[in-house]
Design an enzyme around this catalytic site. Structure first.
Site, short mmCIF file in Angstrom:
data_model
loop_
_atom_site.label_atom_id
_atom_site.label_comp_id
_atom_site.label_asym_id
_atom_site.label_seq_id
_atom_site.Cartn_x
_atom_site.Cartn_y
_atom_site.Cartn_z
CG ASP A 64 61.88 31.85 27.19
OD1 ASP A 64 60.67 32.08 27.03
OD2 ASP A 64 62.59 31.37 26.30
CD GLU A 68 61.38 18.47 25.03
OE1 GLU A 68 61.90 17.36 24.79
OE2 GLU A 68 61.48 19.45 24.28
#
Length: 549
Positions: A422, A427
Site C-alpha cells: 500500500d 513524502e
C-alpha cells in the site's frame, strides 16, 4: 534404667548417621544432574577498525565490514559452516576512513554466545547490540551544515524581547506549566526530536533522546484526543500534558491473524503492531526514516472518551453486549458499528507514533510513487506490463538526477521485507528540495501475510537494478548467523511495552523476514549477473561510501 538410656542414645546416633549419609548422597545426585558448562575462553586480542581498511573485497567473498572475525563469535559447527559459505559479490573497496580518531574501536563487543551458554532471548539482545556496534552503523560523518537542519532555535535576544525566544504557558487546563528556551535540557523529548531532524535522517544512530521519547509515549498523561481527518480507517491524534502529540492507531485484529486471501491489498485492515514493527525494522536497516512508534495500553474511557474534544467522535461511543466500551469514529470506509474498536472491557492496545513538526513550521511535499498500483480489481498499470519501465522513470524528474531513485529503492526493500503493498505516495520535507531522504510513513498494512511473499513489490529493484552499497552491505550483514534479521528484530520488539501482553510479531512473520531478505540479495546478484559485461557490480551497486575511502 541406665541400660535403657544407653540403648536409646545409640539408636539416635545411628539414625543421625543414616540421615547424614542420605543427605550427602542426595546432594551428590543433584549436583550430577546439572549440565557441565565449559569455561569461557579468554577473549581474543582487540581487533581495530583499522584492520578493516586492509580487507580484500573480491567477487568471491567479503570479510570485515560485512562479517566480523570468526574468533570474535562463539558458535556451533553449523554456524561456522554457514559463515564459511557466506558470500557477497563486491569489488575491492578499502574503507580507510572508517577509522575514527585514535582508531581504537575494537570488535570484541560483538561477542555473542549461543547454544547452552546463553538463553535464546538474551542471545538475541546481544546480537542486536553487536549489530548496532558494527562499523557499518557507526561511520564517522561530517558536522551537519546549518542549512541541513530542518528547524532552528532562535538566537538569544534582549530581555525585553524575551517572549520571542521562550515559550511560557500556564493557562491551558491539563497541560504542564512550561518554560522552554534554547537550552536542550529544558525541552521535552518530542521537541528535541523535532530539532534533531536533518536533511539525511529523522534522528542519528546514537541518539540518547530516543530512549527518553520511547519511555514517555506509553506513560505520559493524555489530556485530549481527536480523530485525524482523511484516510480510510480510524486513527486519533492524542495530546500529552507536555504539549507533545502522537498518532494513535488502535488494535483491529490479533497478532497471528493473517490477512484474508480474498481481500485486495486496499481492503486490508491497518494493524497497530505493524506500525511499531515497521519503526523497529527501519532502524535495524539503518534508515531511520520512520518516526518513533511505541505500543501502549490505553484506557478507552479515561484517555479517549472523557478527554476528547471531537464532538463527532464522542457520539460514536457505546457499550457492546458483553460490556466492552467501543467506538468507531467517522471515516471513508471502516467507521461503523460493524468495524468498531473495542476495549477489554476498556483497555485497548494501540500504537503511538510521534507526530512530525506541524506543516506550518516544516512543510512537506507528497510524491506519487512511480510504481503505484492501480487500486483496481482488474486494471494493470504500465510498470506491471512494461519490463523497461524504469528507463522511462530515470528520464523523469526528480529521478533523473541525484539519489532519489536510490532512496526509493531503499523504501521498496523495506516494503518487501514487511510485505506492504500500500505504498501509493511518499513524502519529503519541502525545505530540502529533491536532495533529501524519503519519509517512510503509514505502514499499518504491513505484516499482513507471512505465508506469501509479494514479489511485485520488488519490481523497482528488479527493473532498475540499482542499490546503495551501504544498504546492500547492511542487508548482507543481517543475513549472517551472528546478526540474523529475525533474531535482532525479535530482540528489538521485545523492548516495546506491548511485548508484555504478547510478542508484537509472531514467529512465522519473523521467519518470513529471513526468507524475504534472501530474495532481495538474490535479486541483486541476478542484476549483477545481467550487467557483468558492462561493469557488473559498479553498474548495480552505487558507491555511496566513496567519500569514506
Amino acid at each position: 534404667m541406665t541400660w535403657c538410656m544407653r540403648r536409646r542414645s545409640g539408636t539416635i546416633c545411628l539414625s543421625l548417621a543414616f540421615i547424614t549419609i542420605f543427605l550427602h548422597l542426595l546432594l551428590a545426585l543433584v549436583t550430577l544432574s546439572f549440565p557441565h558448562l565449559p569455561c569461557d575462553s579468554p577473549l581474543p586480542p582487540k581487533t581495530h577498525v583499522r584492520d578493516l581498511a586492509h580487507t580484500s573485497y573480491t567477487s568471491v567473498g567479503v570479510r570485515g565490514l560485512a562479517e566480523p572475525p570468526t574468533d570474535t563469535v562463539q558458535r556451533d559447527s553449523s554456524n561456522q559452516d554457514g559463515e564459511r559459505e557466506a558470500k557477497i559479490n563486491v569489488q575491492r573497496l578499502p574503507y580507510k576512513h572508517l577509522i575514527s580518531k585514535g582508531g581504537k574501536h575494537g570488535l570484541n563487543n560483538n561477542t555473542v554466545r549461543v547454544g547452552n551458554q546463553t538463553e535464546p532471548w538474551e542471545s538475541d539482545l546481544l546480537k542486536l547490540k553487536a549489530l548496532f556496534d558494527h562499523p557499518l552503523y557507526n561511520m564517522p560523518r561530517p558536522a551537519v551544515p546549518e542549512d541541513d537542519w530542518l528547524m532552528k532555535v532562535k538566537p538569544k535576544v534582549k530581555p525585553i524581547e524575551r517572549s520571542s525566544q521562550m515559550w511560557e504557558s500556564d493557562t491551558q487546563d491539563g497541560y504542564d506549566d512550561v518554560q522552554w528556551n534554547s537550552s536542550s535540557s529544558s525541552q521535552p523529548p518530542w521537541l528535541r526530536f523535532h530539532l534533531g531532524i536533518t536533511r539525511w535522517e529523522l534522528y542519528p544512530h546514537r541518539d540518547p533522546n530516543m530512549e527518553l521519547l520511547t519511555q514517555q509515549l506509553p506513560t505520559h498523561r493524555i489530556v485530549s484526543t481527536m480523530q485525524k481527518s482523511g484516510g480510510t480507517q480510524l486513527k486519533l491524534i492524542v495530546s500529552f500534558s507536555n504539549y507533545g502529540q502522537a498518532l494513535l492507531k488502535p488494535k483491529k485484529q490479533e497478532r497471528d491473524e493473517e490477512t484474508n486471501y480474498n481481500l485486495y491489498y486496499f481492503s486490508d485492515f491497518e494493524r497497530h503492531n505493524a506500525e511499531i514493527a515497521a519503526f523497529h525494522l527501519d532502524r535495524i536497516l539503518g534508515y531511520r526514516r520512520i518516526p518513533p512508534a511505541v505500543g501502549r495500553l490505553v484506557d478507552v474511557v479515561k484517555e479517549i472518551k472523557d478527554v476528547t474534544t471531537d464532538r463527532k467522535l464522542a457520539k460514536t461511543f457505546f457499550n457492546s453486549p458483553v460490556g466492552n466500551v467501543c467506538f468507531f469514529g467517522q471515516c471513508s470506509y471502516y467507521c461503523s458499528t460493524e468495524h468498531a474498536v473495542c476495549g477489554n472491557p476498556w483497555d485497548l492496545e494501540a500504537s503511538l507514533a510521534v507526530m512530525l513538526p506541524d506543516i506550518s513550521l516544516a512543510k512537506r511535499r507528497s510524491w506519487r510513487s512511480p510504481w503505484r498500483r492501480s487500486y483496481s480489481r482488474s486494471k494493470l498499470t504500465k510498470w506491471e506490463t512494461d519490463p523497461d519501465y524504469c528507463a522511462t522513470v530515470k528520464k523523469t524528474p526528480p529521478y533523473d538526477k541525484g539519489t532519489r531513485l536510490l532512496d526509493f529503492i531503499d523504501l521498496v526493500i523495506l516494503d518487501f521485507l514487511m510485505s506492504n503493498m500500500d505504498r501509493h505516495h511518499y513524502e519529503t520535507f519541502e525545505k530540502f528540495g529533491n536532495n533529501t531522504f524519503l519519509l517512510h510513513l503509514d505502514n499499518g498494512r504491513a505484516f499482513g501475510r507471512h505465508s506469501k511473499d509479494e514479489s511485485s513489490i520488488l519490481a523497482p529493484l528488479q527493473q532498475c537494478c540499482k542499490v546503495r552499497r551501504s544498504t546492500w552491505l547492511r542487508l548482507h550483514l543481517l543475513s549472517l548467523p551472528q546478526y540474523h534479521i529475525s533474531d535482532v528484530m525479535r530482540a528489538s520488539l521485545s523492548q516495546d511495552p506491548l511485548h508484555k501482553v504478547a510478542p508484537l510479531l509472531s514467529e512465522p512473520h519473523l521467519a518470513a523476514l529471513s526468507r524475504r531478505l534472501k530474495t532481495v540479495l538474490e535479486t541483486v546478484s541476478r542484476c549483477q549477473e545481467q550487467h557483468k559485461d558492462g561493469g557488473g557490480a559498479e553498474d548495480v551497486i552505487y558507491d555511496d561510501l566513496v567519500d569514506l575511502k
